[in-house]
Design a protein around this motif. Structure first.
Motif, mmCIF file in Angstrom:
data_model
loop_
_atom_site.group_PDB
_atom_site.id
_atom_site.type_symbol
_atom_site.label_atom_id
_atom_site.label_comp_id
_atom_site.label_asym_id
_atom_site.label_seq_id
_atom_site.Cartn_x
_atom_site.Cartn_y
_atom_site.Cartn_z
ATOM 1 N N ARG A 383 7.286 43.899 50.220
ATOM 2 C CA ARG A 383 7.530 42.769 49.323
ATOM 3 C C ARG A 383 8.205 41.630 50.062
ATOM 4 N NH1 ARG A 383 10.929 44.694 44.638
ATOM 5 N NH2 ARG A 383 8.972 45.759 44.117
ATOM 6 N N LYS A 384 9.206 41.973 50.863
ATOM 7 C CA LYS A 384 9.896 40.923 51.623
ATOM 8 C C LYS A 384 8.970 40.293 52.651
ATOM 9 C CE LYS A 384 14.648 42.605 51.186
ATOM 10 N NZ LYS A 384 15.853 43.063 51.916
ATOM 11 N N ALA A 385 8.114 41.096 53.292
ATOM 12 C CA ALA A 385 7.170 40.547 54.267
ATOM 13 C C ALA A 385 6.193 39.588 53.605
ATOM 14 C CB ALA A 385 6.414 41.684 54.944
ATOM 15 N N LYS A 386 5.748 39.954 52.399
ATOM 16 C CA LYS A 386 4.830 39.072 51.679
ATOM 17 C C LYS A 386 5.517 37.771 51.290
ATOM 18 C CE LYS A 386 1.750 38.987 47.668
ATOM 19 N NZ LYS A 386 1.230 39.761 46.500
ATOM 20 N N GLU A 387 6.755 37.856 50.813
ATOM 21 C CA GLU A 387 7.491 36.649 50.448
ATOM 22 C C GLU A 387 7.751 35.765 51.665
ATOM 23 O OE1 GLU A 387 11.001 37.969 48.521
ATOM 24 O OE2 GLU A 387 10.007 38.445 46.629
ATOM 25 N N GLU A 388 8.037 36.398 52.803
ATOM 26 C CA GLU A 388 8.274 35.631 54.021
ATOM 27 C C GLU A 388 6.994 34.900 54.443
ATOM 28 O OE1 GLU A 388 10.416 33.941 57.005
ATOM 29 O OE2 GLU A 388 11.150 35.171 55.345
ATOM 30 N N LEU A 395 4.208 28.058 50.185
ATOM 31 C CA LEU A 395 3.822 28.297 48.792
ATOM 32 C C LEU A 395 5.017 28.544 47.889
ATOM 33 C CD1 LEU A 395 0.676 30.549 49.362
ATOM 34 C CD2 LEU A 395 0.775 28.086 48.934
ATOM 35 N N ILE A 396 6.138 29.014 48.478
ATOM 36 C CA ILE A 396 7.372 29.161 47.711
ATOM 37 C C ILE A 396 8.493 28.532 48.511
ATOM 38 C CG2 ILE A 396 6.634 31.268 46.560
ATOM 39 C CD1 ILE A 396 8.338 32.841 48.495
ATOM 40 N N GLY A 397 9.515 28.110 47.826
ATOM 41 C CA GLY A 397 10.637 27.462 48.489
ATOM 42 C C GLY A 397 11.710 28.458 48.860
#
Length: 410
Positions: A383-388, A395-397
């Motif tokens: 999950r963290k890798a995807k968010e990174e 795409l996200i701030g």
């Protein structure tokens, strides 16, 4: 953690309060052919004896109850006129006749050459006053020898005047070559098959006078080592691996890890010292693999504990090497400790005991918890890798990181 503590207490309960099957059998004074006055459960191999002593002529009517451990095996009982040990025993050994298959009972003298396996065990007349002897399988004439078959060895002896203390020795083996019984198994259960009984009063002592002490130390050694090397040290490793990344608990994971590991090592050191003492009290009894694994685990545990004194700061360039050493030695110690616990069960003849079952349940629960935590760690990592990745792509701030994790946790 409360679940782990529960299983530790359950394991100690199994060890302390569930009797060894070899000790839980009950003696009887009744046989199909005779009734005796006294009976006694012997301390190993589910064996027992019953007897009637006639003081007016110093004769002893006795029956020994034993069990075969293989269809081609043997069961023996005897007395040692000098001391409670195998060497020097005058024995009566029952086994199936290689020609007819019927149970036979022959006399043997266990001399030092037999113990050292220099010569086969050959039948010869005894130099003690055996007035009569016979053997019978439980179940009558139609019974056959098989693993677990019960046998009764009857003997009538004439004792020396004013000597009522008898050194009983018994054992059982897997094979008979012709009419020569081969060596019996050498587990602790098989090497402690001696007892000194006063046939007049019924009082008994362990085989060497220290037999009771050895048995108590052996139980304590097994229990404390199973808890320390087999439970606490693995829990300490799990604590470090899965709690260090939980930010909400801060450095508490480190103190929990250190406390559990130190407690396990201190208890393990006590168990190790008791094992050394057991070796001193049991000359001639060797458990090479168990002993070597025990020394290896203790040395690794000592190195792991000493490493705490030389733990570099996080900014030190040698910190990564220290961590690699710490992980390798720690996991090696845990693996050796668990393997040696199972080896210890076999050495003690507890391969199918309630104590081993309790330990297996405890270990299975710990492994199940590790698998769940490992899966959870990989889910969080992915999950963290995807968010990174999304953050790098814009795409996200950056401000969404905390809220994203917070929402995913709930």
């Amino acid at each position: 953690m409360n679940l782990f503590i529960f299983f530790i207490l359950a394991f100690i309960f199994f060890v302390c309060f569930f009797p060894d099957p070899a000790v839980s059998s009950h003696c009887t004074t009744q046989t199909p052919t005779k009734t005796f006055q006294r009976c006694m459960t012997l301390p190993s191999q589910q064996a027992s004896i019953a007897w009637t002593f006639h003081p007016h002529n110093a004769t002893l009517d006795l029956v020994f109850f034993g069990n075969f451990i293989s269809p081609s095996g043997w069961v023996g009982w005897g007395i040692n006129p000098v001391s409670p040990e195998m060497t020097g025993t005058r024995a009566l050994i029952a086994f199936p006749d290689p020609n007819s298959g019927q149970i036979v009972l022959l006399p043997y003298v266990i001399d030092p050459t037999v113990k050292l396996q220099r010569t086969p065990l050959l039948s010869r007349p005894l130099d003690v006053h055996v007035l009569s002897s016979s053997a019978a399988l439980y179940g009558g004439k139609l019974a056959t020898v098989h693993a677990g078959a019960a046998v009764q060895i009857y003997a009538t002896l004439r004792l020396s005047p004013n000597r009522t203390r008898i050194h009983h020795v018994w054992n059982r083996g897997l094979y008979v070559q012709g009419y020569s019984p081969t060596i019996h198994p050498t587990t602790a259960n098989d090497l402690s098959s001696t007892a000194t009984v006063d046939v007049l009063s019924g009082s008994t002592t362990g085989g060497s006078g220290a037999g009771g002490v050895v048995a108590t130390l052996r139980t304590f050694h097994g229990a404390i080592n199973a808890v320390s090397w087999g439970v606490l040290l693995p829990i300490g490793a799990v604590t470090a691996r899965y709690l260090r990344h939980v930010q909400s608990i801060g450095p508490s994971w480190f103190y929990a890890h250190m406390g559990v590991q130190l407690s396990g090592f201190v208890l393990g050191t006590v168990g190790f010292a008791v094992g050394i003492r057991l070796g001193d009290l049991s000359p001639g009894v060797q458990y090479g693999l168990h002993r070597k694994l025990g020394f290896a685990a203790f040395i690794l545990g000592a190195l792991q504990t000493l490493a705490l004194l030389f733990r570099p700061k996080t900014t030190n360039k040698f910190r990564k090497y220290w961590k690699s050493y710490h992980h390798f030695v720690g996991y090696s110690c845990v693996v050796l400790g668990v393997v040696n616990v199972f080896q210890g069960f076999e050495v003690m003849g507890q391969g199918r005991s309630y104590a081993k079952l309790g330990y297996c349940l405890c270990l299975a629960t710990l492994i199940g918890g590790c698998i769940s935590l490992e899966v959870n760690s990989w889910v969080v990592f992915c999950r963290k890798a995807k968010e990174e990745k999304l953050r790098r792509e814009g795409l996200i701030g950056g401000s969404d990181k905390g809220s994203g994790i917070h929402n995913s946790q709930h």
